[in-house]
Design a protein around this motif. Structure first.
Motif, PDB file in Angstrom:
ATOM      1  N   GLU A   1       0.809  -1.148   0.184  1.00 29.85           N
ATOM      2  CA  GLU A   1      -0.117  -0.080  -0.073  1.00 29.85           C
ATOM      3  C   GLU A   1       1.002   1.071   0.134  1.00 29.85           C
ATOM      4  N   PRO A   2       0.333   2.205  -0.636  1.00 26.69           N
ATOM      5  CA  PRO A   2       1.096   3.457  -0.594  1.00 26.69           C
ATOM      6  C   PRO A   2       1.460   3.915   0.743  1.00 26.69           C
ATOM      7  N   ILE A   3       2.320   4.793   0.780  1.00 26.45           N
ATOM      8  CA  ILE A   3       2.641   5.789   2.130  1.00 26.45           C
ATOM      9  C   ILE A   3       2.389   7.031   1.609  1.00 26.45           C
ATOM     10  N   THR A   4       1.382   7.516   2.025  1.00 29.60           N
ATOM     11  CA  THR A   4       0.923   9.125   1.658  1.00 29.60           C
ATOM     12  C   THR A   4       1.559  10.087   2.344  1.00 29.60           C
ATOM     13  N   VAL A   5       2.084  11.023   1.610  1.00 28.47           N
ATOM     14  CA  VAL A   5       2.723  12.420   2.212  1.00 28.47           C
ATOM     15  C   VAL A   5       1.957  13.546   1.705  1.00 28.47           C
ATOM     16  N   GLU A   6       1.439  13.898   2.668  1.00 23.25           N
ATOM     17  CA  GLU A   6       0.579  15.117   2.195  1.00 23.25           C
ATOM     18  C   GLU A   6       1.168  16.527   2.808  1.00 23.25           C
ATOM     19  N   LEU A   7       1.406  17.523   1.807  1.00 20.90           N
ATOM     20  CA  LEU A   7       1.716  18.804   2.267  1.00 20.90           C
ATOM     21  C   LEU A   7       0.530  19.571   2.817  1.00 20.90           C
TER      22      LEU A   7
ATOM     23  N   VAL B   1       1.486  15.494   6.769  1.00 17.39           N
ATOM     24  CA  VAL B   1       0.526  14.430   7.020  1.00 17.39           C
ATOM     25  C   VAL B   1       0.921  13.300   6.468  1.00 17.39           C
ATOM     26  N   ILE B   2       1.439  12.103   7.057  1.00 18.85           N
ATOM     27  CA  ILE B   2       1.832  10.883   6.751  1.00 18.85           C
ATOM     28  C   ILE B   2       1.132   9.782   7.233  1.00 18.85           C
ATOM     29  N   ALA B   3       0.721   8.950   6.232  1.00 23.02           N
ATOM     30  CA  ALA B   3      -0.334   7.772   6.587  1.00 23.02           C
ATOM     31  C   ALA B   3       0.653   6.553   5.932  1.00 23.02           C
ATOM     32  N   ASN B   4       0.676   5.429   6.833  1.00 24.20           N
ATOM     33  CA  ASN B   4       1.131   4.123   6.522  1.00 24.20           C
ATOM     34  C   ASN B   4      -0.024   2.925   6.626  1.00 24.20           C
ATOM     35  N   PRO B   5      -0.695   2.680   5.722  1.00 30.42           N
ATOM     36  CA  PRO B   5      -1.987   2.060   6.289  1.00 30.42           C
ATOM     37  C   PRO B   5      -1.683   0.709   6.279  1.00 30.42           C
ATOM     38  N   GLY B   6      -0.567   0.423   5.154  1.00 29.35           N
ATOM     39  CA  GLY B   6      -0.414  -1.223   5.277  1.00 29.35           C
ATOM     40  C   GLY B   6       0.819  -1.706   5.941  1.00 29.35           C
ATOM     41  N   GLY B   7       1.520  -1.020   6.546  1.00 30.58           N
ATOM     42  CA  GLY B   7       2.688  -1.397   7.282  1.00 30.58           C
ATOM     43  C   GLY B   7       4.015  -1.801   6.226  1.00 30.58           C
ATOM     44  N   PRO B   8       4.815  -2.092   6.772  1.00 31.11           N
ATOM     45  CA  PRO B   8       5.248  -2.332   8.265  1.00 31.11           C
ATOM     46  C   PRO B   8       5.583  -1.060   9.000  1.00 31.11           C
ATOM     47  N   ASP B   9       5.872  -1.206  10.291  1.00 37.62           N
ATOM     48  CA  ASP B   9       6.353  -0.025  10.901  1.00 37.62           C
ATOM     49  C   ASP B   9       7.754   0.607  10.529  1.00 37.62           C
ATOM     50  N   ILE B  10       7.544   1.970   9.991  1.00 33.55           N
ATOM     51  CA  ILE B  10       8.726   2.608   9.481  1.00 33.55           C
ATOM     52  C   ILE B  10       9.524   3.261  10.549  1.00 33.55           C
ATOM     53  N   THR B  11      10.711   2.689  10.771  1.00 38.02           N
ATOM     54  CA  THR B  11      11.390   3.278  11.736  1.00 38.02           C
ATOM     55  C   THR B  11      12.578   4.036  11.390  1.00 38.02           C
ATOM     56  N   ASP B  12      12.673   4.414   9.977  1.00 37.72           N
ATOM     57  CA  ASP B  12      13.520   5.226   9.342  1.00 37.72           C
ATOM     58  C   ASP B  12      13.225   5.858   8.097  1.00 37.72           C
ATOM     59  N   LEU B  13      12.871   7.066   7.982  1.00 41.52           N
ATOM     60  CA  LEU B  13      12.240   7.671   6.832  1.00 41.52           C
ATOM     61  C   LEU B  13      12.927   9.190   6.732  1.00 41.52           C
ATOM     62  N   LYS B  14      13.949   9.408   5.784  1.00 43.98           N
ATOM     63  CA  LYS B  14      14.376  10.663   5.604  1.00 43.98           C
ATOM     64  C   LYS B  14      14.308  10.889   4.068  1.00 43.98           C
ATOM     65  N   LEU B  15      13.605  12.100   3.735  1.00 42.42           N
ATOM     66  CA  LEU B  15      13.464  12.428   2.500  1.00 42.42           C
ATOM     67  C   LEU B  15      14.236  13.848   2.205  1.00 42.42           C
ATOM     68  N   ASP B  16      14.683  13.925   0.920  1.00 43.18           N
ATOM     69  CA  ASP B  16      15.359  15.132   0.344  1.00 43.18           C
ATOM     70  C   ASP B  16      14.470  15.783  -0.670  1.00 43.18           C
ATOM     71  N   PHE B  17      14.053  17.065  -0.029  1.00 43.57           N
ATOM     72  CA  PHE B  17      13.001  18.034  -0.826  1.00 43.57           C
ATOM     73  C   PHE B  17      13.743  19.073  -1.426  1.00 43.57           C
ATOM     74  N   ILE B  18      13.368  19.377  -2.507  1.00 43.04           N
ATOM     75  CA  ILE B  18      13.708  20.657  -3.336  1.00 43.04           C
ATOM     76  C   ILE B  18      12.550  21.562  -3.264  1.00 43.04           C
ATOM     77  N   LEU B  19      12.878  22.831  -2.865  1.00 46.12           N
ATOM     78  CA  LEU B  19      11.741  23.778  -2.810  1.00 46.12           C
ATOM     79  C   LEU B  19      11.940  24.652  -4.007  1.00 46.12           C
TER      80      LEU B  19
END
Length: 160
Positions: free
Chosen positions: A46-52, A67-85
């Motif tokens: 399932e998707p991991i949704t990331v909403e601004l 707002v981040i949703a992880n409906p289908g798992g597994p538990d995410i213990t490490d998530l680091k994103l690189d953003f460009i504004l």
């Protein structure tokens, strides 16, 4: 090859030839290969949704609410994103990395961070440029970048 003459000799020769042929083992019948066992189709993660969700001006900074949703798992213990504004003219304003973990399975969570020196009104869009890390307690999550589905409730678009 010379054959003996006479009907009795001919019959004996033919009988001996037939007996020798009968004793030669026939080639083994080929056993059909077993039918392949049907494998279940791999589960589509399932998707991991990331909403601004919100950009909020702070003294000398812009506060970003995701707002981040992880409906289908597994538990995410490490998530680091690189953003460009990007600004309103789609010119790059700034590059920012943000750690968004932990994100529990079946859970929606809000993560926020401040971008020092950034005017919120100048942000026209935000690119999820890269997934710097994405994993569970057991290790990295395969295809994490493909699972991330961006959206935005602000005037600034979030995309990948």
């Amino acid at each position: 090859m010379n054959f003996p003459t006479g009907s009795l000799a001919c019959a004996a020769f033919c009988l001996a030839s037939f007996a020798a042929a009968a004793q030669t083992p026939a080639p083994a019948a080929e056993t059909p290969a077993p039918a392949p066992v049907a494998q279940p189709a791999p589960a589509v993660a399932e998707p991991i949704t990331v909403e601004l969700n919100k950009l909020e001006p702070q003294a000398g900074a812009c506060r970003v609410y995701l707002v981040i949703a992880n409906p289908g798992g597994p538990d995410i213990t490490d998530l680091k994103l690189d953003f460009i504004l990007f600004n309103q003219d789609q010119v790059i304003e700034k590059r920012v990395a943000a750690s968004l973990a932990p994100v529990a399975s079946g859970k929606t969570t809000v993560k926020l961070f401040d971008i020092d020196g950034q005017d919120c009104g100048r942000i026209g869009s935000v690119l999820i440029n890269d997934v710097m890390s994405c994993g569970t307690a057991e290790g990295a999550i395969a295809d994490c970048a493909k699972r991330i589905t961006p959206s935005s409730r602000t005037a600034a678009k979030l995309f990948k």
